[in-house]
Design a protein around this motif. Structure first.
Motif, PDB file in Angstrom:
ATOM      1  N   THR A   1       0.657  -1.250  -0.003  1.00 52.47           N
ATOM      2  CA  THR A   1       0.025  -0.069   0.169  1.00 52.47           C
ATOM      3  C   THR A   1       0.774   1.181  -0.255  1.00 52.47           C
ATOM      4  OG1 THR A   1      -0.107  -0.087   2.410  1.00 52.47           O
ATOM      5  CG2 THR A   1      -2.030  -1.159   1.268  1.00 52.47           C
ATOM      6  N   GLU A   2       2.136   1.136  -0.049  1.00 51.18           N
ATOM      7  CA  GLU A   2       3.051   2.498  -0.159  1.00 51.18           C
ATOM      8  C   GLU A   2       2.655   3.173  -1.218  1.00 51.18           C
ATOM      9  OE1 GLU A   2       4.405  -0.837  -0.286  1.00 51.18           O
ATOM     10  OE2 GLU A   2       4.681  -1.182   1.858  1.00 51.18           O
ATOM     11  N   ARG A   3       2.258   2.763  -2.289  1.00 46.86           N
ATOM     12  CA  ARG A   3       1.943   3.743  -3.489  1.00 46.86           C
ATOM     13  C   ARG A   3       0.492   4.410  -3.350  1.00 46.86           C
ATOM     14  NH1 ARG A   3       3.006  -0.186  -7.990  1.00 46.86           N
ATOM     15  NH2 ARG A   3       4.641  -1.128  -7.026  1.00 46.86           N
ATOM     16  N   LEU A   4      -0.287   4.009  -2.298  1.00 45.83           N
ATOM     17  CA  LEU A   4      -1.923   4.610  -2.046  1.00 45.83           C
ATOM     18  C   LEU A   4      -1.474   5.783  -1.193  1.00 45.83           C
ATOM     19  CD1 LEU A   4      -3.815   1.267  -1.585  1.00 45.83           C
ATOM     20  CD2 LEU A   4      -3.342   2.292  -3.634  1.00 45.83           C
ATOM     21  N   SER A   5      -2.325   6.810  -1.347  1.00 46.05           N
ATOM     22  CA  SER A   5      -2.395   7.766  -0.565  1.00 46.05           C
ATOM     23  C   SER A   5      -3.222   7.330   0.695  1.00 46.05           C
ATOM     24  CB  SER A   5      -3.510   8.781  -1.104  1.00 46.05           C
ATOM     25  OG  SER A   5      -4.850   8.365  -1.293  1.00 46.05           O
ATOM     26  N   TYR A   6      -2.991   8.405   1.579  1.00 51.63           N
ATOM     27  CA  TYR A   6      -3.790   7.898   2.890  1.00 51.63           C
ATOM     28  C   TYR A   6      -5.237   7.712   2.549  1.00 51.63           C
ATOM     29  CZ  TYR A   6       0.116   9.292   5.813  1.00 51.63           C
ATOM     30  OH  TYR A   6       1.495   9.312   6.709  1.00 51.63           O
ATOM     31  N   GLY A   7      -5.976   8.659   1.784  1.00 52.79           N
ATOM     32  CA  GLY A   7      -7.188   8.577   1.451  1.00 52.79           C
ATOM     33  C   GLY A   7      -7.738   7.024   0.744  1.00 52.79           C
ATOM     34  N   LYS A   8      -7.062   6.823  -0.098  1.00 55.24           N
ATOM     35  CA  LYS A   8      -7.117   5.413  -0.804  1.00 55.24           C
ATOM     36  C   LYS A   8      -7.057   4.237   0.152  1.00 55.24           C
ATOM     37  CE  LYS A   8      -6.433   6.872  -5.424  1.00 55.24           C
ATOM     38  NZ  LYS A   8      -5.395   6.709  -6.740  1.00 55.24           N
ATOM     39  N   GLU A   9      -6.053   4.102   0.945  1.00 58.89           N
ATOM     40  CA  GLU A   9      -5.797   3.253   1.755  1.00 58.89           C
ATOM     41  C   GLU A   9      -6.849   3.174   3.000  1.00 58.89           C
ATOM     42  OE1 GLU A   9      -2.348   1.277   4.854  1.00 58.89           O
ATOM     43  OE2 GLU A   9      -1.904   2.903   3.806  1.00 58.89           O
ATOM     44  N   LEU A  10      -7.310   4.387   3.241  1.00 58.87           N
ATOM     45  CA  LEU A  10      -8.350   4.483   4.180  1.00 58.87           C
ATOM     46  C   LEU A  10      -9.687   3.667   3.430  1.00 58.87           C
ATOM     47  CD1 LEU A  10      -9.829   5.550   6.926  1.00 58.87           C
ATOM     48  CD2 LEU A  10     -10.117   7.593   5.766  1.00 58.87           C
ATOM     49  N   LEU A  11     -10.008   4.091   2.276  1.00 56.70           N
ATOM     50  CA  LEU A  11     -11.007   3.325   1.547  1.00 56.70           C
ATOM     51  C   LEU A  11     -10.781   1.710   1.547  1.00 56.70           C
ATOM     52  CD1 LEU A  11     -11.703   5.688  -1.463  1.00 56.70           C
ATOM     53  CD2 LEU A  11     -13.235   5.530   0.590  1.00 56.70           C
ATOM     54  N   ALA A  12      -9.628   1.368   1.336  1.00 50.28           N
ATOM     55  CA  ALA A  12      -9.450  -0.050   1.295  1.00 50.28           C
ATOM     56  C   ALA A  12      -9.698  -0.714   2.592  1.00 50.28           C
ATOM     57  CB  ALA A  12      -7.966  -0.533   0.808  1.00 50.28           C
ATOM     58  N   THR A  13      -9.107   0.006   3.607  1.00 54.01           N
ATOM     59  CA  THR A  13      -9.345  -0.292   5.160  1.00 54.01           C
ATOM     60  C   THR A  13     -10.954  -0.493   5.591  1.00 54.01           C
ATOM     61  OG1 THR A  13      -7.361   0.466   5.737  1.00 54.01           O
ATOM     62  CG2 THR A  13      -8.906   0.181   7.462  1.00 54.01           C
ATOM     63  N   LEU A  14     -11.621   0.476   4.983  1.00 55.46           N
ATOM     64  CA  LEU A  14     -13.106   0.559   5.639  1.00 55.46           C
ATOM     65  C   LEU A  14     -14.061  -0.265   4.616  1.00 55.46           C
ATOM     66  CD1 LEU A  14     -13.545   4.383   6.171  1.00 55.46           C
ATOM     67  CD2 LEU A  14     -13.293   2.258   7.969  1.00 55.46           C
ATOM     68  N   ALA A  15     -13.352  -1.009   3.657  1.00 54.36           N
ATOM     69  CA  ALA A  15     -14.196  -1.775   2.635  1.00 54.36           C
ATOM     70  C   ALA A  15     -14.716  -3.125   3.141  1.00 54.36           C
ATOM     71  CB  ALA A  15     -13.262  -2.029   1.433  1.00 54.36           C
ATOM     72  N   GLY A  16     -13.948  -3.805   4.241  1.00 53.16           N
ATOM     73  CA  GLY A  16     -14.234  -5.007   4.836  1.00 53.16           C
ATOM     74  C   GLY A  16     -15.332  -4.603   5.701  1.00 53.16           C
ATOM     75  N   PRO A  17     -15.336  -3.755   6.665  1.00 48.60           N
ATOM     76  CA  PRO A  17     -16.560  -3.277   7.396  1.00 48.60           C
ATOM     77  C   PRO A  17     -17.797  -2.910   6.609  1.00 48.60           C
ATOM     78  CG  PRO A  17     -14.764  -2.284   8.478  1.00 48.60           C
ATOM     79  CD  PRO A  17     -14.327  -3.012   7.171  1.00 48.60           C
ATOM     80  N   ALA A  18     -17.389  -2.082   5.687  1.00 49.58           N
ATOM     81  CA  ALA A  18     -18.503  -1.999   4.725  1.00 49.58           C
ATOM     82  C   ALA A  18     -19.275  -2.876   4.063  1.00 49.58           C
ATOM     83  CB  ALA A  18     -17.957  -0.744   3.665  1.00 49.58           C
TER      84      ALA A  18
END
Length: 185
Positions: free
Chosen positions: A55-72
């Protein structure tokens, strides 16, 4: 959660939790794939699955979306499954919907290694920098785990038995180590 499902509800509850967990991880994997973050592997641990992705190439916002995708995935699925269960008379569907709801909410707690802790870190780090994100995560994790431990102690005293207290202590004890200031050499 899996152990509680097995103890309390037997094989149907365990199957519901496992299917909800699979959909949860699928939500993470789907969004990581859409964002172009290669997945190195998945490891099963005490708190569930941990996805290792670049995830190093992802912005904080994009990584946040990926993190919240599971609970969502869980929180969107829960009412849809309950509606389907109501329309089709599928009694097992309510158990499945409940497993989704509980897993989705549980993973949003700001306690490492849960998704809520990572989401809090990413949101604060995006605004105030990574050091502020670390501090916010440590404080929120310790506070949340302490409140849950107090609630677990209350339930243990009120109802007898220590299952809730042991579960809460399982969340609190690792936080005590995380709350210490890190020394870098």
């Amino acid at each position: 959660m899996l152990a509680a499902a097995l103890l309390a509800g037997g094989t149907r509850a365990t199957a519901a939790v496992l299917l909800a967990a699979a959909m949860h991880e699928g939500g993470h994997l789907l969004l990581l794939g859409l964002l172009g973050a290669p997945v190195e592997g998945i490891r099963l641990g005490a708190f569930g699955a941990e996805i290792r992705a670049y995830t190093e190439r992802l912005s904080y916002g994009k990584e946040l979306l990926a993190t919240l995708a599971g609970p969502a995935a869980n929180l969107v699925s829960a009412p849809l499954i309950a509606l389907l269960a109501a329309r089709c008379g599928w009694a097992w569907g309510y158990l499945f919907a409940g497993a989704h709801a509980v897993l989705g909410v549980y993973n949003l707690l700001p306690i490492p290694p849960l998704d809520g802790a990572r989401a809090l870190y990413l949101a604060v780090a995006d605004c105030c920098g990574p050091d502020a994100g670390e501090r916010a995560g440590r404080c929120a994790g310790l506070a949340c785990a302490a409140v849950l431990t107090g609630f677990g102690a209350y339930l243990a005293l009120a109802w007898g038995g220590a299952l809730f207290l042991l579960a809460a202590l399982g969340l609190l004890l690792p936080q005590l180590g995380l709350a210490k200031k890190r020394v870098t050499v």
